[in-house]
Structures are given as C-alpha cells and as structure tokens.
Design an enzyme around this catalytic site. Structure first.
Site, short mmCIF file in Angstrom:
data_model
loop_
_atom_site.label_atom_id
_atom_site.label_comp_id
_atom_site.label_asym_id
_atom_site.label_seq_id
_atom_site.Cartn_x
_atom_site.Cartn_y
_atom_site.Cartn_z
N CYS B 86 50.59 34.83 11.75
CA CYS B 86 49.59 35.57 10.97
C CYS B 86 48.73 36.43 11.91
O CYS B 86 49.22 37.40 12.46
CB CYS B 86 48.75 34.59 10.15
SG CYS B 86 47.79 35.37 8.86
N HIS B 194 52.72 30.67 7.48
CA HIS B 194 52.11 29.66 8.35
C HIS B 194 52.93 28.37 8.44
O HIS B 194 52.69 27.43 7.68
CB HIS B 194 50.72 29.31 7.82
CG HIS B 194 49.71 30.38 8.03
ND1 HIS B 194 48.79 30.35 9.05
CD2 HIS B 194 49.49 31.54 7.35
CE1 HIS B 194 48.02 31.44 8.99
NE2 HIS B 194 48.43 32.17 7.96
N GLU B 196 52.59 26.04 10.52
CA GLU B 196 51.74 24.90 10.90
C GLU B 196 51.07 24.26 9.69
O GLU B 196 50.47 23.19 9.81
CB GLU B 196 50.69 25.34 11.93
CG GLU B 196 49.45 26.06 11.39
CD GLU B 196 49.69 27.50 10.96
OE1 GLU B 196 50.85 27.90 10.77
OE2 GLU B 196 48.69 28.23 10.78
#
Lengths: 780, 227
Positions: B86, B194, B196
């Site tokens: 991002c 994302h 994560e």
C-alpha cells in the site's frame, strides 16, 4: 454591539487590558452578551473577581461557562449517573466520571477507556472538517488517559434521505470520519447511520473512541507539584475555532487585522497520528506527571482544568505559546480551538528527556508555565498580568441552571395515536412486499456504502465489525482477552417516551454486546437533545437521563463518562418553540462495553452452514408503535414504544454469554429495528446462507398475527443458530434462565434465500439487491 | 533466525501488523526508523501501509526522501528482498524502484474490502509459495490505489512477467487490473492490498482467510535457501 466601547477607546480591552487596568477602570463595558454570557452570569464573574474581568479573563469565563463546556443546563440532572451508581457497580471502575474518560478494569492488569462525544453543529456548517475534528477530539481524550487508541465508532443521523441537503452532509461527514480515522490507523468497528426529517439542518455526528492501557499507565489531568513545568506540544496555535473571540478582538478594535475567523476547526490527522505515538513514548518513559488534551476552549480549558484538579496553582506566560498566526491577541490565544495540541505537566528533572522525545517525533513543544503554590491561575502576556483567577471558578464553579421543564402539551395526543390501529398485511403477497420495503428502507438497508469507506482491519485485532451486533477487538494477543462495544439510540422511541427510549437504547446496546458473547461492564453516553430553554426539550432530557440512570442500576452497569449536546433545535426557527417538530427526535446514544475472555470464541451474527437449528429467544408482543414498519409503510409515529423488561434482558444476555463460552451458538443476532424480518435478512445475507422458517408456533404462543411476528420491535429477543449436536444443551441452557425459546426452522444450502413456510420465499439475489442497493443508488 | 526489517515512517499505520506477520512465520521482525541511515543488517525489508506524512503532496512523495531510503535503494539494487504494501508500494514507486504510480481510486473514495487477487508471477522472493494462477483473498484498503503507467511501461511489465498480482474484479480502475508488480530482478515487490491483514484466522478476511501468510513465508524460504 451594544456593550462594546467605541472603536479607538483608550481602554482597549485587548492585549493591554491588564488586571491592574481592569481594577482601575471598573466602568469599561465588555461585550459579554456577544460572547454568550447572560447579565447575571457577568455579574457573578464581577463578584468572584471583585472587579470587572479583563478581556482575557472574559474570554476564558465565556467559553468555560458555555453550555458546551460547563453542562450548566444538564449538570443537576446528570448527577444521577454518579448518585445512583452503587459500590457493586463501581467494582470494575478504575476512573469514573469527571476525567477525560472513564477507565474500566478488564482483568489481567489490562484496562480500557472509552467515551462518545458529539460534534453536531460544526458538522452541519462544514461536514468534512466537523466530522474529522470530532474524531480527532475524542481520540485525544483517550490518549490523555494514558491509553493507546485502538478503535473508533461513529453514530450518524442525517435528514431525510431524499432531502436536497442530505447529499452534501452525508458525503462530507462520511469522508471526514474516514479521512481522519483512517489516517490515524484506528479500525472503525461499527456505529450507526440513520435518516430522519427531524435531523434536517441539524445532523448528529457522534464519535466514540476506545483505548487500551495497563493499570499502571493511567494518567490524569491534574497539575501537581510546585515547580513542575507546564508544556504545550503538538500543532501550533492558530485562529481557528474562535468565532466568539473575534468579537473581543479584531472586529471591534482593529479593522486592519484578518477579522473573519473560521468557526469550524480544521484537522490534521497526520499531526494527530504523530502525537499519539509521541504521547505513548512519553508515557512509557514515565516523564509525564499530568496531561490534558486541548479541545473546546483550548488553553482556557486545559490550564483551568489542570490547575483546579491539582493541589496548587499555575502560572503561564502566554507569549511562549507557539503561534501559527502572530497577530493573535491574548484572548484569541486563550480561546483558540486549534486541533492536535496537548498540555503536559512535567517535572524539571525530566524535562530534557521529555523534549528529546517530542523532538524525535518532530513535534513542536514549548514550556509555557509552571505549577505554583498560589492556588491561583495567573497568565502574563509580554510581562503584563492579564489573568488572575481562582481556576475552580473557571473550570468547575460555572453556573448551574434548574431549567423549567414540562411534559409537552402534544405528548398525550402523540401517545394516544397507537400503531396497533394501522392496517396490517394479511396475505402472503402483502407480507412479502412489506418485508422487501422494510429491508430496503434507508434505515434498515445495508450501510456498507458508509462502512466500506472506513478501515476496519488496521492493527490486526478486529474480530468483528459492522454489520455484526457489536465491534470486537482483541486486547491481549497472548490470552485472546478482548472487548466488545455497541452503541444504540432510537430517536423515534425516545420521542414517544424519553424515559423508556433511553432505557431501550441501553437495553439494545447491552443485548448486542451479549449477543457476541461478551459480558457487559460499563456505559458511555452522548445525549443529543433540543434547546434546554425549551421546556419540552428539557423535559425530554430530564426523562431520558432518569430512565438511563435507573436502567443502569437495574443492569448493574455504570456510566463512566459521556457528553451532552443541546440546542439541536434548528427547526424551531421555522415552526416555533413548543411545536412538536421544534427539536430533533431526542437521541440518547448509549454505548455499552463488554469483556470477552477469549475473542476466538466470539459469536458471529450470520449463518454460515446449512442444517443448523434456528431459534427465536424471547417473547413477541404487539409492539408496532415507533417501529420502522409504522414509519416505512404508514409514515406513522405515535403510541408508546415497546416496554423495557430489564429482567428479561439480563436473562437473555446470560444465555447468549454462556452459549458463547460453551461454544453452543453457531450464530446469534439481536432483534431490534425492523424486528424478526430484518434479523432474518441480516443473518441470511452476512454469509449468503438462507433458511426455512415457520411462524406457525410463534403466532399462537404469543397470540400475534404474522405481520406482528415479522415487524414488532419487542425487546429482549434474539435469533440463534445452533448445530444439531448442540441443540439439547442449548435448549437446556435457555430453560435454566427461563428464557422462552422457539425452534423456528433450519438453515438451508444451495444458495437458498429466505423461505417463510406457507407464506413466501425471497431468493438470495432479490434479498441482497433490495438490502444492499439503497445507499449506493442514492449516494453513488 | 532470518531478520526482516519493518520501516516506520511518521504516519505509518500497519508497521505493527507487518511485524506480527513476520513473527508468525518464524522470522525475527526488526523495527527500522525512517531517520536512521542504515538497515541494521536485516535480511529483507518491508515498507508498511499507512499515510506517511499524511499523503501530503502525493502519497509516498515525502517519504522517499527519508534518510533510510538511501540505504534501502542501494540494498534493493543489490538484490535485498523488499516488499512494499500500500503506502509502501507508493513509496517504492516514488523512489523509482518500481514502475508506475498510484492515483485516487476511480470512485474517489476510500475503499475497504476483502479483495480476490490472482497470482501471475510466483517466482519473486515474496510469492514463491503460491501457485501460478492461484486466487487468494487479502484485504484492500486505500484512497489512492489506482495503478497507472503509460502503455509502453505496462507492455514492458506484462512482457517481462513483472505483473505479480491482478485484481479479480477491479476495485479502483487500476490499469490492466494490476494490483502488484516487481522489478526486473524480482526481489522488490509492491502491491496495494494488505497481506499482513490476512495472517490470523478470525482477524482478517471473512471465512478465516490466512492467504497473506505465504508472502512472509515465501521471503523466509528464499532467505533460508540463499544461506
């Protein structure tokens, strides 16, 4: 400007209006009325000081004695929240009402702090910045308790969805909440969005923040220890949010200065994010003795509150405040509501370490004063003493009003107009079309258009977020300990009966928290009401506070803090005070916080597998008054809201909590607005798993017709899905707590939608398009 | 133990999440600070998501000048595995380690959703545990996520197999559905979604998805293989 001296007066009250000057010139008139002070309030200030106030003192008193800061109309009623709280209710409270936010013990040395606040009027004037700074303000309250902010929620009320101004407000507010909150890295885990004509030109923008801390990390807004430094850090002080102070300053006395100040503050979320991390590092280093955020009334509020909560006094040299606009006068500096500022009390030996940390984060910092033993708050500007007051008289001893209040003359007629008399659908076709009308109506339709503009994932601890019953965040990664939060308010119910409506808001939030499996612990509230000078609105406020305080005692959950927003009576300008439409629907937003020992055992709201037993818990009564059905189908508001049965709520909550602990519930969803029809729709659409249900047993058992079964908004009810293997244990659990239970049907496979036995079927696609299409169609 | 650095810029938001993901696959997360000029001898680096410098001027435009970026650019050119997520992707583009740029989403609003991606290149340091053509789900959440580049650059990216991820259902108007790309060497990867946030069941996408884990275990695997 009747009270102002003529321009060019030799006794200019700005800058040079010292304490000495004020004592020597008792007859100088000050524009106190323009600053919102009444004649008797101004007289009291003169009494307190034994002289006229200086211009700077007047600036401080006027903002601190405003309704917004002093709660002067609500204070004597709000005391019920403290007075009715028992020691038993207080056992989890580490910090109660009176500080920036309450702090609740959730076990294992962990604590959480949470509060909801309003930013209604600014959000009408400038929706983006009003909403953004609303989020910013509540986040700073949470930081100032010593906590890391971990989640936000927002409670929004807009005018009728088709009203021409609603687009402007909705787009601005939603992007403001998102623009600020997303940039802070705070997951938005839920909230409310409603549309009603009563909020036209008077939208409600409430924001809630949740913070997490260890017990030993609690910080308070107290200035103690003579010789300790008073430090201002964060953004520079500018001319924003000082509409009122302009009267004292530029407009009257100096035509050459930039006279038009914005009345709405402008937010800088990047600055706030840096400030969060900077504050947490300062706390970890143990270099902060006391701390206060700067919000309404800026430095006036922070200095007077810190000083009056402490044991001594405080002296400030105002020229040390770092300014964005060097032309600001002393009064303007004191009143400025520039955002992203904090004030700390720091011991001299820790000052260097403090400054090193703020420098690391590139946060501008200045020492502006120190704690004294004088008991006075004194402020000098360029060597001139411009303020010399007892800080308690500014921060705590403001006026307290016993405003007249009376049950409105229109209330009886409103209550007499019961929705039970409205025609109800009887044929399968009519029932089906009314279910669709309801689930696609603005207040029941999916709010994904709003919530998909908010980050719900950041920080990686979000276990549930909107559209589930409550937002759930993990607090401790090691143990899975976490908290659930839900906020609710039903302005229609509260209009019909403010005492009951406020209790319904509490009951629903309490039920939502239990639905996900959490044990309710504590309450915050944001009371959005009309003008306190209108006896009708004042009555609504008093009734709602009393109802809420009484219900808190019954449910054993204390109010830990909150906010009051009055003067939400924009329409009174058109229809006149005393008219039934003079104020917004009274909207007591109630937030309940619950604790979960392990968020991995949280109960989701949607059905996820076929063959599960679908149960309805609780009793359905003919309670259609104030319902969404009455509003959508009949454009009707009248009668009495559903009765509140707090014993039933407590029993239901216990079943839901135990079911989660014992992993008996595959899904649970509370029944509230839109009744069973809406709950079924939500449960189907969450993961796209349908169900076949029957009302055949429910109707005779509760002596109701099909329409009432589907649309009634009786409280203390929930829909629970149970795997076949757990059916016996779950039924036994409900029986143990004497909660009525009825097996409505089974979940289905193969992309089925909602099948109501013997009546109608609505396919998954039609259900989804109806429920999810409304907001995107209107807002793009 | 492999040490994977996570850089914190002022305004970084997902740095803690990236560090958690590194820990979950058994590597050691090392927190790096934007104002440092060294990478503390880590074996790989993640530039996390967020709004560094508030996205002021242009997303990533200020962060690329952070002292740590000098060391990062050198190390990346030397083959260090680097993942930009991002805002991290935006910074890598601004630093010219990756091609193209991001502009505001087509709908002009922030978009937060579970996003399906197709893995087009499974030979990078960060994707070698995926199957080519595999579809995965990770959260997407951004305001400026629309990937753009001129046609020649896009042709080059596609021609050289440097498109790593494509959106299945383009959420933001990105050219040719591109969600993530790599450099010519395959050690620097950037993507807007994302990973994560898809590493623990119950705290990521609906349905308990943990597809994000393999980004980090891929890197760990490449590091172990190269030692």
């Amino acid at each position: 400007m009747t009270n102002a001296p003529a321009a060019g007066s030799t006794h200019s009250p700005v800058g040079t209006d010292t304490v000495e000057n004020a004592a020597a010139t008792p007859d100088v008139d000050l524009p106190y009325a323009e600053l919102g002070l009444k004649d008797d309030e101004y007289a009291r200030i003169r009494d307190i000081l034994g002289r006229r106030p200086t211009a700077a003192e007047l600036a401080m008193y006027s903002v601190m004695w405003s309704e917004h800061c002093s709660y002067k109309s609500s204070k004597r009623h709000l005391s019920q929240f403290g007075d009715k709280t028992t020691d038993e209710m207080r056992k989890h409270l580490l910090v109660g009402i009176g500080q920036n936010a309450g702090v609740v013990d959730i076990g294992d040395g962990w604590a959480v702090t949470f509060k909801v606040e309003s930013h209604n009027h600014p959000s009408y004037v400038e929706p983006y910045q009003g909403a953004a700074t609303g989020v910013g303000g509540i986040v700073r309250d949470i930081i100032s308790m010593g906590a890391r902010p971990v989640a936000v929620m927002d409670q929004l009320r807009f005018g009728a969805i088709g009203h021409p101004d609603t687009q402007r407000v909705v787009h601005g507010v939603v992007s403001g909440v998102g623009g600020y909150g997303n940039s802070l890295g705070l997951p938005n885990i839920g909230g409310e969005v409603e549309f009603d004509a009563s909020y036209q030109r008077n939208p409600l923008v409430n924001a809630l923040c949740l913070g997490v801390l260890r017990h030993e990390d609690i910080h308070l807004a107290n200035a103690e220890g003579v010789g300790n430094k008073v430090v201002l850090f964060g953004a520079r002080t500018g001319g924003d949010g000082i509409g009122g102070a302009s009267i004292l300053a530029s407009e009257t006395f100096d035509a050459d200065k930039p006279s038009k100040r914005p009345s709405v503050q402008v937010g800088d979320p990047f600055m706030e994010k840096v400030l969060i991390e900077c504050c947490l590092e300062l706390y970890a280093a143990r270099v902060v003795e006391g701390i206060q955020d700067l919000g309404a009334a800026g430095i006036s509020c922070a200095t007077s509150e810190l000083a009056s909560n402490g044991d001594g006094g405080m002296h400030v040299d105002l020229e040390n405040v770092l300014l964005r606009d060097p032309s600001l006068t002393a009064g303007e500096i004191l009143m400025s509501e520039s955002q992203e500022r904090m004030m700390a009390v720091v011991s001299p030996e820790k000052l260097d370490e403090f400054l090193a940390i703020t420098a690391k984060w590139d946060v501008e910092t200045s020492v502006i004063g120190e704690v004294t033993g004088t008991g006075r708050l004194t402020i000098d500007h360029d060597g001139h003493r411009i303020v010399d007051v007892d800080p308690r008289t500014v921060a705590h001893d403001g006026p307290v009003y016993d405003r007249p209040y009376e049950r409105p003359v229109w209330q009886d007629a409103l209550n007499a107009d019961d929705a039970a008399t409205l025609p109800r659908p009887t044929t399968p076709e009519d029932l089906r079309s009314q279910v669709l009308a309801l689930i696609g109506s603005p207040n029941l339709a999916s709010k994904a258009w709003v919530t998909d503009q908010y980050d719900r994932y950041v920080q990686g601890n979000t276990a549930l977020a909107q559209p589930d019953d409550a937002g759930v965040v993990r607090v401790d990664e090691a143990s899975g300990l976490g908290v659930a939060l839900s906020t609710d308010a039903n302005g229609r119910f509260t209009k019909l009966d403010p005492y009951t409506g406020a209790q319904q808001a509490l009951a629903e939030a309490y039920r939502n928290v239990a639905t996900v499996g959490a044990t309710p612990l504590a309450v915050t509230d944001c009371l959005n009401f009309g003008s306190p000078e209108d006896p009708d609105a004042m009555w609504q406020l008093v009734e709602a506070i009393t109802g809420l305080a009484d219900a808190c005692v019954e449910l054993g959950v204390p109010v830990t803090g909150g906010n009051v927003s009055l003067y939400n009576s924009t329409l009174a300008g058109e229809v006149g005070q005393g008219h039934i439409d003079a104020s917004i629907n009274p909207t007591p937003v109630v937030g309940v916080l619950g604790v979960l020992e392990d968020v991995a055992r949280v109960t989701p709201s949607g059905w996820s597998a076929h063959g599960q037993f679908v149960y309805l818990l609780g009793t359905t009564r003919t309670e259609l008054s104030g319902s969404v059905w009455a509003g959508v189908v009949h454009d009707h508001l009248g009668g009495h809201p559903p009765v509140v049965d707090l014993d039933a709520e407590r029993a239901l909550a216990q079943v839901l909590i135990d079911a989660a602990r014992q992993s008996l519930a595959a899904a649970a969803h509370d029944l509230s607005a839109g009744g069973l029809a809406q709950a079924l729709t939500d449960a189907v659409l969450r993961y796209g798993v349908g169900a076949r249900v029957s009302l055949a047993e429910l109707m005779p058992r509760d002596e109701i017709d099909a329409a009432t079964a589907l649309f009634s908004e009786s409280g203390a009810r929930a829909l629970v899905a149970v795997e076949p293997a757990n059916v016996a244990a779950f039924e036994a659990l409900a029986a143990t707590h004497n909660v009525p239970l009825l097996h409505l049907g089974q979940t289905l496979d193969g992309g089925a939608g909602l099948v109501l036995d013997g009546a109608f079927e609505i396919g998954l696609d039609e259900l989804r398009e109806t429920h999810e299409g409304t907001l995107p169609r209107v807002f793009g | 133990m492999a040490r994977i650095g996570v850089i914190t810029f002022p305004g970084s938001l997902d740095d803690g999440d990236a560090a958690r993901a590194v820990r979950l696959v058994g590597a050691e997360p090392v927190r790096l600070w934007h104002a440092d000029d060294s990478l503390a001898e880590v074996d790989a680096v993640i530039l996390p998501g967020g709004f560094s410098y508030g996205d002021y001027l242009r997303a990533g435009a200020i962060s690329r000048f952070a002292p740590v970026m000098g060391a990062l650019v050198d190390a990346a050119n030397g083959g260090l595995p680097v993942l930009g997520i991002c805002n991290g992707f935006q910074i890598l583009c601004e630093s010219h380690l990756l091609a193209g740029a991001m502009i505001k989403n087509e709908r002009l609003t922030f978009v937060c959703k579970d996003q399906t991606l197709r893995v087009d290149n499974n030979s990078t340091a960060w994707t070698n545990e995926f199957a080519a053509g595999e579809e995965i789900v990770v959260p997407l959440k951004n305001q400026d996520g629309q990937f753009i580049a001129d046609d020649a650059t896009l042709d080059e990216l596609e021609g050289e197999g440097r498109v790593v991820f494509r959106y299945v259902g383009n959420p933001n108007g990105s050219r040719r559905d591109i969600a993530g790309i790599t450099n010519a060497r395959g050690n620097v990867v950037g993507l807007m979604p994302h990973p994560e946030h898809a590493v623990e069941a119950g705290f990521g996408p609906e349905g308990a998805g943990t597809d994000g884990l393999r980004f980090f275990s891929s890197a760990l695997g490449s590091l172990l293989a190269s030692n």
